[in-house]
Design a protein around this motif. Structure first.
Motif, PDB file in Angstrom:
ATOM      1  N   ARG A 162       0.803  -1.255   0.114  1.00 30.54           N
ATOM      2  CA  ARG A 162      -0.011   0.077   0.134  1.00 30.54           C
ATOM      3  C   ARG A 162       0.732   1.214  -0.221  1.00 30.54           C
ATOM      4  N   ASP A 163       2.167   1.135   0.579  1.00 29.76           N
ATOM      5  CA  ASP A 163       3.072   2.509   0.661  1.00 29.76           C
ATOM      6  C   ASP A 163       4.466   1.744   0.853  1.00 29.76           C
ATOM      7  N   ALA A 164       5.101   2.693   0.224  1.00 30.35           N
ATOM      8  CA  ALA A 164       6.781   2.447   0.574  1.00 30.35           C
ATOM      9  C   ALA A 164       7.490   3.739   0.417  1.00 30.35           C
ATOM     10  N   ASN A 165       8.691   3.590   1.190  1.00 31.02           N
ATOM     11  CA  ASN A 165       9.392   4.652   1.117  1.00 31.02           C
ATOM     12  C   ASN A 165      10.564   4.779   0.014  1.00 31.02           C
ATOM     13  N   ALA A 166      11.260   5.868  -0.107  1.00 33.18           N
ATOM     14  CA  ALA A 166      12.416   5.881  -1.139  1.00 33.18           C
ATOM     15  C   ALA A 166      13.279   4.746  -0.981  1.00 33.18           C
ATOM     16  N   ALA A 167      13.765   4.592   0.178  1.00 35.13           N
ATOM     17  CA  ALA A 167      14.459   3.552   0.364  1.00 35.13           C
ATOM     18  C   ALA A 167      14.236   2.160  -0.131  1.00 35.13           C
ATOM     19  N   ALA A 168      13.081   1.872   0.147  1.00 33.32           N
ATOM     20  CA  ALA A 168      12.356   0.633  -0.356  1.00 33.32           C
ATOM     21  C   ALA A 168      12.608   0.410  -1.918  1.00 33.32           C
ATOM     22  N   CYS A 169      12.369   1.526  -2.525  1.00 33.11           N
ATOM     23  CA  CYS A 169      12.197   1.536  -4.072  1.00 33.11           C
ATOM     24  C   CYS A 169      13.725   1.352  -4.494  1.00 33.11           C
ATOM     25  N   ARG A 170      14.698   1.990  -3.733  1.00 35.04           N
ATOM     26  CA  ARG A 170      16.169   1.803  -4.041  1.00 35.04           C
ATOM     27  C   ARG A 170      16.456   0.580  -3.783  1.00 35.04           C
ATOM     28  N   LEU A 171      16.310  -0.191  -2.723  1.00 36.47           N
ATOM     29  CA  LEU A 171      16.527  -1.517  -2.377  1.00 36.47           C
ATOM     30  C   LEU A 171      16.225  -2.496  -3.525  1.00 36.47           C
ATOM     31  N   ARG A 216       0.487 -13.160  16.643  1.00 38.36           N
ATOM     32  CA  ARG A 216       1.598 -12.847  17.685  1.00 38.36           C
ATOM     33  C   ARG A 216       1.653 -11.033  17.430  1.00 38.36           C
ATOM     34  N   GLY A 217       0.989 -10.570  16.559  1.00 38.24           N
ATOM     35  CA  GLY A 217       1.174  -8.959  16.915  1.00 38.24           C
ATOM     36  C   GLY A 217       2.584  -8.524  16.001  1.00 38.24           C
ATOM     37  N   SER A 218       3.318  -9.120  16.052  1.00 40.46           N
ATOM     38  CA  SER A 218       4.626  -8.703  15.351  1.00 40.46           C
ATOM     39  C   SER A 218       5.463 -10.019  15.025  1.00 40.46           C
ATOM     40  N   LEU A 219       6.569  -9.682  14.000  1.00 41.77           N
ATOM     41  CA  LEU A 219       7.355 -10.910  13.584  1.00 41.77           C
ATOM     42  C   LEU A 219       8.692 -10.281  13.464  1.00 41.77           C
ATOM     43  N   ARG A 220       9.748 -11.256  13.361  1.00 47.13           N
ATOM     44  CA  ARG A 220      10.990 -10.663  13.156  1.00 47.13           C
ATOM     45  C   ARG A 220      11.820 -12.052  12.450  1.00 47.13           C
ATOM     46  N   PHE A 221      12.141 -11.727  11.405  1.00 46.80           N
ATOM     47  CA  PHE A 221      12.855 -12.838  10.663  1.00 46.80           C
ATOM     48  C   PHE A 221      13.919 -12.466   9.605  1.00 46.80           C
ATOM     49  N   GLU A 222      14.616 -13.300   9.138  1.00 48.92           N
ATOM     50  CA  GLU A 222      15.573 -12.913   7.900  1.00 48.92           C
ATOM     51  C   GLU A 222      14.984 -13.525   6.498  1.00 48.92           C
ATOM     52  N   THR A 223      15.224 -13.310   5.561  1.00 47.42           N
ATOM     53  CA  THR A 223      14.849 -13.722   4.319  1.00 47.42           C
ATOM     54  C   THR A 223      15.534 -12.955   3.115  1.00 47.42           C
ATOM     55  N   SER A 224      15.205 -13.456   1.999  1.00 53.92           N
ATOM     56  CA  SER A 224      15.841 -12.872   0.874  1.00 53.92           C
ATOM     57  C   SER A 224      14.845 -12.139  -0.220  1.00 53.92           C
ATOM     58  N   HIS A 281      18.842 -10.640  -8.914  1.00 51.49           N
ATOM     59  CA  HIS A 281      19.600 -11.018  -8.046  1.00 51.49           C
ATOM     60  C   HIS A 281      18.996 -10.966  -6.486  1.00 51.49           C
ATOM     61  N   GLU A 282      19.363 -11.695  -5.708  1.00 56.13           N
ATOM     62  CA  GLU A 282      18.767 -11.830  -4.339  1.00 56.13           C
ATOM     63  C   GLU A 282      19.410 -10.760  -3.369  1.00 56.13           C
ATOM     64  N   ILE A 283      18.612 -10.378  -2.485  1.00 52.27           N
ATOM     65  CA  ILE A 283      19.285  -9.416  -1.320  1.00 52.27           C
ATOM     66  C   ILE A 283      18.801 -10.113  -0.024  1.00 52.27           C
ATOM     67  N   PRO A 284      19.846 -10.644   0.893  1.00 52.74           N
ATOM     68  CA  PRO A 284      19.536 -10.792   2.239  1.00 52.74           C
ATOM     69  C   PRO A 284      19.262  -9.805   3.048  1.00 52.74           C
ATOM     70  N   VAL A 285      18.140  -9.783   3.892  1.00 52.61           N
ATOM     71  CA  VAL A 285      17.509  -8.703   4.622  1.00 52.61           C
ATOM     72  C   VAL A 285      17.082  -9.418   5.832  1.00 52.61           C
ATOM     73  N   ASP A 304      15.893  -4.148   6.564  1.00 53.75           N
ATOM     74  CA  ASP A 304      17.406  -3.784   6.862  1.00 53.75           C
ATOM     75  C   ASP A 304      18.078  -4.870   5.787  1.00 53.75           C
ATOM     76  N   ASP A 305      18.728  -4.069   5.101  1.00 52.17           N
ATOM     77  CA  ASP A 305      19.730  -5.049   3.933  1.00 52.17           C
ATOM     78  C   ASP A 305      20.688  -5.418   4.939  1.00 52.17           C
ATOM     79  N   LEU A 306      21.122  -6.585   4.744  1.00 47.04           N
ATOM     80  CA  LEU A 306      22.141  -7.399   5.389  1.00 47.04           C
ATOM     81  C   LEU A 306      23.188  -7.585   4.538  1.00 47.04           C
ATOM     82  N   ARG A 307      23.274  -7.180   3.316  1.00 47.56           N
ATOM     83  CA  ARG A 307      24.614  -7.382   2.588  1.00 47.56           C
ATOM     84  C   ARG A 307      26.016  -6.835   3.222  1.00 47.56           C
TER      85      ARG A 307
END
Length: 966
Positions: free
Chosen positions: A172-181, A216-224, A231-235, A255-258
């Motif tokens: 529904r929405d995204a900031n400039a950093a999301a578009c750059r990523l 849960r109300g919130s989640l925290r995980f790593e994915t690509s 190409h894939e980006i670990p985040v 958060d970009d993990l590269r």
């Protein structure tokens, strides 16, 4: 006739009659303190203003009534508001209502933002009789809208990618950093769904992911994530469920993990392998040797040290010495089997681990003597070396890595005493390795009883303000006859014999008492840090005992900390983490001591409840250290800061080390350079005198623009310095890439301007290295040689910002450099904003959590109160005598079942005046005097008692008298 949809009609056309006018004024006066209202005649003259409006300007009615409304004090603060009012009065004369925002003045000289309305009021004859102005204070709404705009701007400027995702997975929405990523425009991104970019979620899995998040109300995980180029980006992904106005969506922070993954891999490499030779370092040696010994196989350990190697470094230079060490490392590894291990423990010392029969070790050692003795040619130098070797075997000489290496070292010392260029095998000393050990153990037991032990305190200094912020409590032993006994002599004995437990308890108690005494004395606040032993960390009641000590002494838990080492945690990780979390919950600071020398991996560090990482003294570089050594320290600092931990460097012994640590954003330091461990009285004196580090040393923290000029032609450097001196920048200069790297290690550089062709590293290679070590710098090449391909490659990969040609145009060069500084400052500001947004988000989440807790507690309280009232109602209904409840306003609020039956009352009378609904004969009893009454053929004592506590009013009770006739 004009439209009257928004107008009012009165009964008379000329004026309001007295009754309706008075009623209308009463209504307007009761609108509330934030609502201004009044009456204007058809000509716009003020005839009435309510109390809220008059109080806002501090005026009496006669001071404003009879004036044209636009000339009254409310409208004197804003000309735009006056013009809007005049236009509204003109429209009102035509029968049109108006509504707009205005600025209204108050008697304090301030203005209020108001939502203003002007309505025409019609009489029966269809003419406008009155105009009704009203205004409502919307200052809070305006502030909220402004804050919302600021928040949106901050979100848009954040470096982290932020998304809003609906229940269907659509963005529904995204900031400039999301578009750059993802390399997409905002329009392209908003046409996608989560399964389109998440490599671990498809359309069939998304509903389950959404349900899990709702539960849960919130989640925290790593994915690509999939970049649009494939190409894939670990985040690292943090998801929070948000519900607003009945709508539910997910707030996603990515958060970009590269960079972090690359940094972790580099740090892992640096922590386990020697940079110079590529061999396993001391830490890796311990790990591999311990693993080998666990197999139970017979193992030989050979410790090899070059004889008189210092003369090579002193006579030929460090670069020759480094080359010799690399050659020796290769020679040692060549004759060994694939199952053998070669490591560099430090300096000119190497270790060979051989899982083999003991007889082969002596043959290998002799071969090592021969291979090292062969001449080594480095450039024009022919170098002749010898070495000494010490051998220890497992299990005969020990089955632990520390023990076996210590015994091999003892054999090495024996070989050197025999004249060097020798091989010596460890032989156990009679009775024990240390003949004095038994006597020392006995003396230590007596020392703990006779209070020969004492604490000294080494200051810990903040590297931003330079002041003392903490001390580390260090145990000292002054024996009556042995004199000062070093801690490394008696602490191992205490640990082996179990004396460390009572000694550790004594240290904790004494340190807490001393910190509490400093607190009561009003000294500047500082944290007392105490080292915990491995046995203390295994005690089940550790946190409870420390909490008791803090409570008994009155010490603020925030002024106390504990220090543990990695090796202590690895033994029983889960239990250690549980204790440390309990201590942090008290407010106690937890520090990880000797970081970089233990055995735990970086994955452990992320799971540890640690506030401070203490860099071991062996990893604290000086300004003369190689750039790779500085990069290790900087990498550790960066990693710790990303994990929300502070960094303290220990063993700082020179001003250069302190300056380099401050320049690389290290938070705190301790060491001999500032102060050795001191007595409590000496520390108190330092605190009272305000001793601190010279602010000039820490000036690196200020944002002075710094430019580094690199050119092997000194006349070029001098010309550039003359040209740029008037800009007010701090100018550093170097005539080689190596010298430039040393300057960057000591100084925080914003912009680098480098020549291309230089001896050694070229300008492009230098700037590539600078990008790896100091990513925030802006890097430019100034050269007369184009070398188009290498320059283009460097620009494309981001190593170079711009290429400028020699000879240069002075004004153009200054313009490019100003632009570079502007970009650097903008990037710095973005990083600061990002940190502030993250901090604000964390604070908002914490406030929201606290609010939810309070709301839950309030609901529970309300439920308990409702239950209590219902229980009280049932209880009073069961009482066989009439009972009435009258509140402090004289209203009848309760009558139990016998009371209603006796007087024929029903529930509809509750809430009315008691003196109207109760029999007249009972009313005197409400004044507190008991009286006798006849009701239903019986005599009753009527009496009332006042209520206290949360209830207010009186309780009226009728008690039947025995013997009464019906």
């Amino acid at each position: 006739m004009p439209q009257r949809d928004a107008a009012l009609t009165m009964l008379e056309a000329g004026a309001l009659s007295a009754g309706p006018e008075r009623a209308l004024r009463e209504v307007l006066d009761r609108l509330g303190p934030s609502v201004f209202a009044g009456l204007l005649d058809a000509d716009g003259v003020l005839r009435y203003a309510n109390q809220a409006a008059l109080q806002a300007i501090g005026a009496a009615p006669e001071e404003v009534l009879g004036q044209r409304f636009e000339t009254t004090p409310w409208w004197q603060a804003c000309e735009l508001s006056q013009r809007r009012l005049q236009q509204a009065l003109a429209r009102a004369s035509r029968g049109e209502a108006s509504r707009f925002d205005v600025r209204v003045a108050t008697r304090r000289g301030t203005t209020l933002s108001m939502d203003f309305s002007l309505l025409p009021l019609y009489g029966p004859d269809g003419r406008i009789a009155w105009l009704i102005p009203s205004a409502c204070d919307v200052s809070d709404r305006e502030r909220a809208q402004r804050q919302l705009r600021l928040t949106r701007h901050a979100v848009e400027q954040a470096n982290d990618a932020l998304f809003q995702v609906g229940p269907d997975g659509a963005f529904r929405d995204a900031n400039a950093a999301a578009c750059r990523l993802l390399g997409l425009t905002r329009e392209q991104l908003l046409r996608l769904r989560v399964p389109d970019i998440d490599t671990q979620v498809d359309d069939t899995q998304w509903p389950q992911r959404w349900r899990e998040m709702c539960e849960r109300g919130s989640l925290r995980f790593e994915t690509s994530l999939r970049h649009h180029q494939g190409h894939e980006i670990p985040v690292d992904v943090s998801v929070s469920l948000v519900t607003s106005d009945g709508e539910t969506f997910a707030h996603v922070c990515v958060d970009d993990l590269r960079d972090r993954r690359a940094a972790e891999q580099r740090i892992q490499r640096l922590l386990q392998f020697d940079e110079l030779t590529g061999l396993p370092n001391r830490q890796r040696l311990f790990e591999l040797l311990a693993a080998t010994l666990q197999t139970g196989a017979e193992t030989a350990v050979l410790v090899l040290e070059l004889d008189r190697f210092k003369r090579i470094n002193d006579g030929l230079g460090l670069h020759i010495g480094d080359a010799v060490l690399r050659e020796v490392a290769q020679r040692i590894a060549t004759p060994l089997r694939s199952t053998d291990l070669v490591a560099r423990r430090g300096g000119d010392e190497f270790v060979v681990v051989m899982p083999s029969p003991s007889g082969a070790a002596m043959d290998v050692a002799q071969a090592l003597l021969d291979t090292v003795a062969r001449p080594i040619t480095i450039g024009s130098h022919e170098i002749h070396l010898t070495c000494s070797v010490g051998i220890a075997r497992s299990p005969a000489d020990g089955d632990r890595a520390e023990t076996l290496l210590r015994h091999a070292n003892a054999a090495l010392e024996q070989a050197k005493r025999l004249g060097r260029n020798q091989v010596s095998v460890y032989t156990r000393a009679p009775h024990d390795d240390d003949p004095q050990r038994l006597a020392l153990e006995t003396a230590l037991r007596q020392a703990s009883r006779d209070e020969q032990l004492e604490l000294h305190y080494q200051p810990q200094v903040d590297l931003v303000q330079g002041r003392i912020v903490g001390v580390e409590a260090l145990l000292r032993w002054q024996h009556p006859t042995l004199g000062h006994v070093a801690p490394d002599r008696f602490i191992p004995i205490a640990e082996e014999t179990g004396l460390i437990v009572p000694i550790g308890d004594w240290v904790l108690r004494r340190a807490v008492e001393q910190a509490a005494a400093w607190q009561r004395a009003g000294l500047p606040p500082l944290r007392m840090a105490v080292n915990l032993s491995a046995r203390q960390l295994l005690q089940q009641d550790l946190a409870r005992r420390i909490e008791g000590l803090l409570a008994a002494s009155g010490l603020d838990p925030r002024r106390f900390g504990v220090e543990v080492t990695e090796s202590m945690l690895i033994t029983n990780f889960d239990q250690a983490v549980q204790h440390l979390r309990a201590l942090r919950a008290l407010g106690v600071e937890v520090s990880l001591d000797d970081f970089g020398t233990g055995y735990s991996s970086l994955s452990y560090l992320r799971r540890l409840p640690v506030d401070v990482v203490k860099i071991d003294r062996s990893l604290v570089p000086d300004v003369t250290a190689p750039a790779e050594d500085v990069s290790i320290t900087r990498a550790i600092i960066t990693m710790a800061h990303q994990l929300q931990m502070k960094v303290l460097a220990e063993g700082v012994e020179s001003e250069g080390q302190a300056a380099l640590l401050a320049a690389n954003q290290c938070d705190q330091m301790q060491g001999w350079w500032f102060s050795a461990a001191q007595s409590a009285a000496a520390v108190e004196t330092m605190l009272r005198e305000g001793r601190r580090v010279d602010p000039a040393l820490l000036g690196r923290r200020s944002r002075e623009r710094t430019l580094l000029l690199v050119d092997d032609e000194e006349n070029i450097v001098a010309a550039l310095r003359r040209l740029l001196r008037a800009e007010g920048w701090r100018l550093l200069s170097a005539t080689s890439a190596e010298q430039a790297l040393e300057l960057m290690a000591r100084h925080e550089v914003d912009v680098i301007l480098s020549d291309q062709r230089m001896p050694g590293l070229t300008g492009v290679e230098l700037l590539r290295r600078a990008r790896q070590l100091y990513r925030e710098t802006i890097r430019l090449v100034l050269s007369g040689y184009t070398e188009l391909q290498s320059i283009t490659d460097a620009i494309n990969e981001g190593a170079i910002y711009k290429f400028l040609a020699k000879p240069w145009d002075d004004e153009q060069l200054r313009s490019h450099l100003r632009e570079a500084f502007g970009l650097k400052e903008m990037a710095d500001q973005n990083r600061r904003l990002d940190r502030e947004v993250q901090a604000a988000n964390r604070e908002l989440a914490e406030l929201n959590r606290r609010l939810q807790t309070l709301l839950s507690a309030q609901r529970e309280q309300n439920e308990r109160e409702v239950g209590s009232r219902e229980a009280a109602q049932e209880l009073l209904d069961a009482v066989p005598v009439p009972v009435f409840g009258i509140d402090d306003q004289g209203l009848l609020v309760f009558a139990n079942a016998p009371a209603q039956a006796l007087f024929g009352l029903d529930g509809s009378l509750l809430g009315g005046p008691a003196d109207e609904h109760l029999p007249q004969s009972l009313r005197p009893a409400l004044d507190g005097e008991p009286l006798m009454q006849m009701h239903a053929g019986r005599r009753w004592w009527a009496m009332s008692r006042p209520l206290s506590g949360s209830a207010r009013g009186r309780l009226l009770v009728l008690l039947p008298q025995a013997g009464a006739s019906k």
